[in-house]
Design a protein around this motif. Structure first.
Motif, PDB file in Angstrom:
ATOM      1  N   GLN A 216     -89.426 -20.711  -4.018  1.00 27.72           N
ATOM      2  CA  GLN A 216     -88.628 -20.094  -5.081  1.00 27.72           C
ATOM      3  C   GLN A 216     -89.336 -20.228  -6.431  1.00 27.72           C
ATOM      4  O   GLN A 216     -89.376 -19.280  -7.221  1.00 27.72           O
ATOM      5  CB  GLN A 216     -87.248 -20.753  -5.137  1.00 27.72           C
ATOM      6  N   PHE A 217     -89.931 -21.388  -6.679  1.00 30.26           N
ATOM      7  CA  PHE A 217     -90.680 -21.565  -7.927  1.00 30.26           C
ATOM      8  C   PHE A 217     -91.925 -20.680  -7.947  1.00 30.26           C
ATOM      9  O   PHE A 217     -92.328 -20.187  -9.010  1.00 30.26           O
ATOM     10  CB  PHE A 217     -91.069 -23.034  -8.109  1.00 30.26           C
ATOM     11  N   ALA A 218     -92.534 -20.461  -6.782  1.00 34.80           N
ATOM     12  CA  ALA A 218     -93.711 -19.580  -6.711  1.00 34.80           C
ATOM     13  C   ALA A 218     -93.329 -18.157  -7.092  1.00 34.80           C
ATOM     14  O   ALA A 218     -94.026 -17.492  -7.876  1.00 34.80           O
ATOM     15  CB  ALA A 218     -94.312 -19.621  -5.309  1.00 34.80           C
ATOM     16  N   LEU A 219     -92.203 -17.670  -6.563  1.00 37.02           N
ATOM     17  CA  LEU A 219     -91.733 -16.323  -6.898  1.00 37.02           C
ATOM     18  C   LEU A 219     -91.398 -16.229  -8.383  1.00 37.02           C
ATOM     19  O   LEU A 219     -91.678 -15.217  -9.040  1.00 37.02           O
ATOM     20  CB  LEU A 219     -90.513 -15.971  -6.049  1.00 37.02           C
ATOM     21  N   PHE A 220     -90.820 -17.297  -8.916  1.00 34.60           N
ATOM     22  CA  PHE A 220     -90.461 -17.352 -10.337  1.00 34.60           C
ATOM     23  C   PHE A 220     -91.714 -17.258 -11.214  1.00 34.60           C
ATOM     24  O   PHE A 220     -91.789 -16.437 -12.143  1.00 34.60           O
ATOM     25  CB  PHE A 220     -89.696 -18.654 -10.602  1.00 34.60           C
ATOM     26  N   GLU A 221     -92.717 -18.079 -10.915  1.00 28.58           N
ATOM     27  CA  GLU A 221     -93.925 -18.098 -11.743  1.00 28.58           C
ATOM     28  C   GLU A 221     -94.746 -16.816 -11.588  1.00 28.58           C
ATOM     29  O   GLU A 221     -95.299 -16.303 -12.565  1.00 28.58           O
ATOM     30  CB  GLU A 221     -94.790 -19.321 -11.408  1.00 28.58           C
ATOM     31  N   LEU A 222     -94.841 -16.284 -10.374  1.00 32.50           N
ATOM     32  CA  LEU A 222     -95.564 -15.029 -10.182  1.00 32.50           C
ATOM     33  C   LEU A 222     -94.827 -13.878 -10.864  1.00 32.50           C
ATOM     34  O   LEU A 222     -95.446 -12.957 -11.391  1.00 32.50           O
ATOM     35  CB  LEU A 222     -95.726 -14.737  -8.684  1.00 32.50           C
ATOM     36  N   GLY A 223     -93.491 -13.964 -10.871  1.00 33.86           N
ATOM     37  CA  GLY A 223     -92.696 -12.922 -11.518  1.00 33.86           C
ATOM     38  C   GLY A 223     -92.871 -12.899 -13.026  1.00 33.86           C
ATOM     39  O   GLY A 223     -92.874 -11.831 -13.651  1.00 33.86           O
ATOM     40  N   ARG A 224     -93.044 -14.071 -13.624  1.00 35.07           N
ATOM     41  CA  ARG A 224     -93.177 -14.091 -15.087  1.00 35.07           C
ATOM     42  C   ARG A 224     -94.639 -14.146 -15.549  1.00 35.07           C
ATOM     43  O   ARG A 224     -94.914 -14.245 -16.735  1.00 35.07           O
ATOM     44  CB  ARG A 224     -92.368 -15.236 -15.695  1.00 35.07           C
ATOM     45  N   ASN A 225     -95.551 -14.100 -14.587  1.00 36.35           N
ATOM     46  CA  ASN A 225     -96.981 -14.013 -14.901  1.00 36.35           C
ATOM     47  C   ASN A 225     -97.570 -12.841 -14.118  1.00 36.35           C
ATOM     48  O   ASN A 225     -98.340 -13.034 -13.159  1.00 36.35           O
ATOM     49  CB  ASN A 225     -97.693 -15.319 -14.532  1.00 36.35           C
ATOM     50  N   PRO A 226     -97.229 -11.607 -14.504  1.00 32.10           N
ATOM     51  CA  PRO A 226     -97.630 -10.439 -13.710  1.00 32.10           C
ATOM     52  C   PRO A 226     -99.143 -10.281 -13.541  1.00 32.10           C
ATOM     53  O   PRO A 226     -99.597  -9.776 -12.512  1.00 32.10           O
ATOM     54  CB  PRO A 226     -97.025  -9.253 -14.478  1.00 32.10           C
ATOM     55  N   GLU A 227     -99.914 -10.747 -14.532  1.00 37.44           N
ATOM     56  CA  GLU A 227    -101.370 -10.600 -14.406  1.00 37.44           C
ATOM     57  C   GLU A 227    -101.902 -11.521 -13.306  1.00 37.44           C
ATOM     58  O   GLU A 227    -102.817 -11.149 -12.559  1.00 37.44           O
ATOM     59  CB  GLU A 227    -102.068 -10.878 -15.756  1.00 37.44           C
ATOM     60  N   VAL A 264     -98.107 -24.421  -8.151  1.00 39.65           N
ATOM     61  CA  VAL A 264     -96.646 -24.555  -8.143  1.00 39.65           C
ATOM     62  C   VAL A 264     -96.252 -26.015  -7.929  1.00 39.65           C
ATOM     63  O   VAL A 264     -95.380 -26.557  -8.628  1.00 39.65           O
ATOM     64  CB  VAL A 264     -96.022 -23.659  -7.042  1.00 39.65           C
ATOM     65  N   LEU A 265     -96.917 -26.671  -6.975  1.00 42.28           N
ATOM     66  CA  LEU A 265     -96.579 -28.070  -6.682  1.00 42.28           C
ATOM     67  C   LEU A 265     -97.057 -29.022  -7.778  1.00 42.28           C
ATOM     68  O   LEU A 265     -96.537 -30.130  -7.904  1.00 42.28           O
ATOM     69  CB  LEU A 265     -97.164 -28.473  -5.333  1.00 42.28           C
ATOM     70  N   ARG A 266     -98.034 -28.598  -8.576  1.00 38.31           N
ATOM     71  CA  ARG A 266     -98.429 -29.391  -9.750  1.00 38.31           C
ATOM     72  C   ARG A 266     -97.308 -29.395 -10.785  1.00 38.31           C
ATOM     73  O   ARG A 266     -96.949 -30.442 -11.342  1.00 38.31           O
ATOM     74  CB  ARG A 266     -99.701 -28.802 -10.383  1.00 38.31           C
ATOM     75  N   LEU A 267     -96.742 -28.223 -11.039  1.00 43.31           N
ATOM     76  CA  LEU A 267     -95.696 -28.096 -12.066  1.00 43.31           C
ATOM     77  C   LEU A 267     -94.316 -28.507 -11.565  1.00 43.31           C
ATOM     78  O   LEU A 267     -93.499 -28.998 -12.330  1.00 43.31           O
ATOM     79  CB  LEU A 267     -95.647 -26.647 -12.564  1.00 43.31           C
ATOM     80  N   TYR A 268     -94.065 -28.284 -10.268  1.00 37.47           N
ATOM     81  CA  TYR A 268     -92.734 -28.556  -9.706  1.00 37.47           C
ATOM     82  C   TYR A 268     -92.865 -29.349  -8.407  1.00 37.47           C
ATOM     83  O   TYR A 268     -92.576 -28.838  -7.329  1.00 37.47           O
ATOM     84  CB  TYR A 268     -92.000 -27.234  -9.428  1.00 37.47           C
ATOM     85  N   PRO A 269     -93.311 -30.600  -8.483  1.00 35.72           N
ATOM     86  CA  PRO A 269     -93.500 -31.382  -7.246  1.00 35.72           C
ATOM     87  C   PRO A 269     -92.171 -31.638  -6.542  1.00 35.72           C
ATOM     88  O   PRO A 269     -91.158 -31.894  -7.190  1.00 35.72           O
ATOM     89  CB  PRO A 269     -94.120 -32.689  -7.747  1.00 35.72           C
ATOM     90  N   VAL A 270     -92.193 -31.544  -5.217  1.00 34.69           N
ATOM     91  CA  VAL A 270     -90.972 -31.797  -4.443  1.00 34.69           C
ATOM     92  C   VAL A 270     -90.628 -33.278  -4.466  1.00 34.69           C
ATOM     93  O   VAL A 270     -89.504 -33.678  -4.742  1.00 34.69           O
ATOM     94  CB  VAL A 270     -91.150 -31.308  -2.990  1.00 34.69           C
ATOM     95  N   GLY A 271     -91.628 -34.106  -4.161  1.00 36.16           N
ATOM     96  CA  GLY A 271     -91.454 -35.548  -4.295  1.00 36.16           C
ATOM     97  C   GLY A 271     -92.019 -35.962  -5.641  1.00 36.16           C
ATOM     98  O   GLY A 271     -93.142 -35.582  -5.983  1.00 36.16           O
TER      99      GLY A 271
END
Length: 364
Positions: A216-227, A264-271
């Motif tokens: 979900q965070f990947a879709l979020f970041e790709l969505g707001r970084n179109p380039e 994505v996991l750097r910015l939003y780590p699960v653990g």
């Protein structure tokens, strides 16, 4: 994905021996090659289901419709279907418009287990009993459902294995079909049934939110970084067309996709931490750490630290390409900037399943 809790009480050679057997079925490249087609199948089905929903419910002209949805429940079901397909070697039918009662109960149990876990981690047992004993009851009931579901699947796998062995005895041939992690472990018979059951249940229950949330965070970041999205998309399209339908080749030709997951996991780590107990006294940055002391690497602040990453709040998968300025600047300890799955012998046992699951979904 979470490390297998079933092995936490084991140490030394006994633990290592068991873990090496498990690694053969979930970590080695030969194992990944076997289960990639299963993940690919689920990813394609999920994207097809989503596309059909957009065409059915979306706005705009046919072929160009758009639809606004909360992807959380869908990604949750995707992660559960994908991991179970790899583990059991068979689908559990979560994409169906009317999933079986068994599947619905299983979804409920995993959702309930996940929502009741956080408060149980921080409330003292006595206080919990006083103010919310029902919370513990719900949690325990959910785990009962999860274990009974795993038990039923294991019994089914045992029956299939017995039947398959009987056919081989009669015909003298082997089917050669991949039977999932469970089937492989049972067929080789090098781990006890109790240990197989514990690890399979942990892989299954621990691999849902831990892949659905980063997606979900990947879709979020790709969505707001179109380039960034366009660069990844072009690489994926080229790689897929050259791979001839082979998911492994397609992923090998899409390094930006793997870098996207790492970013994505750097910015939003699960653990949020990685914990270790040193087996002997060590010195860390001039601090004396006695043996047996818990040492924690805190992943969230590390991932957003300018001492570790250049322009840390920028979403930039290219920083993992090995040619950025910060790569040359950091030098020593490069491998330890990405610790989302832990490291060493005790890294997350479901790492390869999770990584490939996320990459294939984004690819499709």
């Amino acid at each position: 994905m979470l490390a297998c809790g079933s092995s936490l009480h084991r140490n030394g050679e006994e633990w290592r021996s068991d873990r090496l057997q498990l690694n053969k079925e979930v970590m080695l490249s030969t194992a990944v090659r076997s289960f990639l087609p299963l993940l690919d199948e689920v990813s394609k089905d999920f994207c097809g289901m989503l596309q059909a929903r957009v065409e059915r419910e979306g706005r705009g002209e046919e072929g160009k419709r758009s639809l606004t949805i909360d992807p959380s429940p869908d990604l949750f079901r995707f992660a559960l279907e994908a991991s179970c397909h790899v583990i059991y070697g068979e689908r559990i039918g979560l994409f169906s418009s009317s999933p079986s009662l068994e599947s619905q109960k299983f979804i409920w149990a995993v959702e309930r287990m996940l929502t009741t876990t956080p408060p149980l981690l921080y409330l003292p047992p006595r206080l919990l009993l006083r103010i919310g004993a029902s919370l513990w009851t719900q949690h325990a009931t959910a785990w009962d459902h999860i274990f009974s579901h795993a038990e039923a699947r294991i019994q089914r796998a045992y029956q299939r294995l017995s039947s398959s062995q009987s056919r081989r005895t009669v015909t003298g041939t082997a089917g050669g079909q991949y039977t999932g992690v469970l089937g492989q472990l049972m067929e080789k018979g090098q781990l006890s049934l109790d240990l197989i059951k514990a690890n399979i249940t942990e892989l299954m229950a621990g691999g849902v939110d831990t892949t659905a949330v980063p997606l979900q965070f990947a879709l979020f970041e790709l969505g707001r970084n179109p380039e960034v999205q366009e660069r990844v998309r072009q690489q994926v399209r080229t790689s897929w067309s050259q791979a001839g339908g082979d998911p492994q080749k397609a992923l090998q030709g899409s390094p930006l996709l793997k870098a996207t997951i790492k970013e994505v996991l750097r910015l939003y780590p699960v653990g949020i931490t990685v914990q270790r107990y040193p087996v002997r006294d060590i010195i860390l940055q001039n601090y004396h750490i006695p043996a047996g002391t818990m040492v924690q690497a805190c992943l969230y602040p590390m991932g957003r630290s300018s001492q570790v990453f250049e322009n840390p709040l920028r979403f930039d998968p290219g920083r993992w390409g090995g040619s950025s300025k910060e790569d040359g600047r950091r030098g020593e300890g490069q491998g330890f900037r990405s610790l989302a799955f832990g490291f060493g012998a005790r890294q997350c046992v479901g790492r390869r399943i999770a990584e490939n699951e996320m990459q294939l979904l984004l690819m499709h």
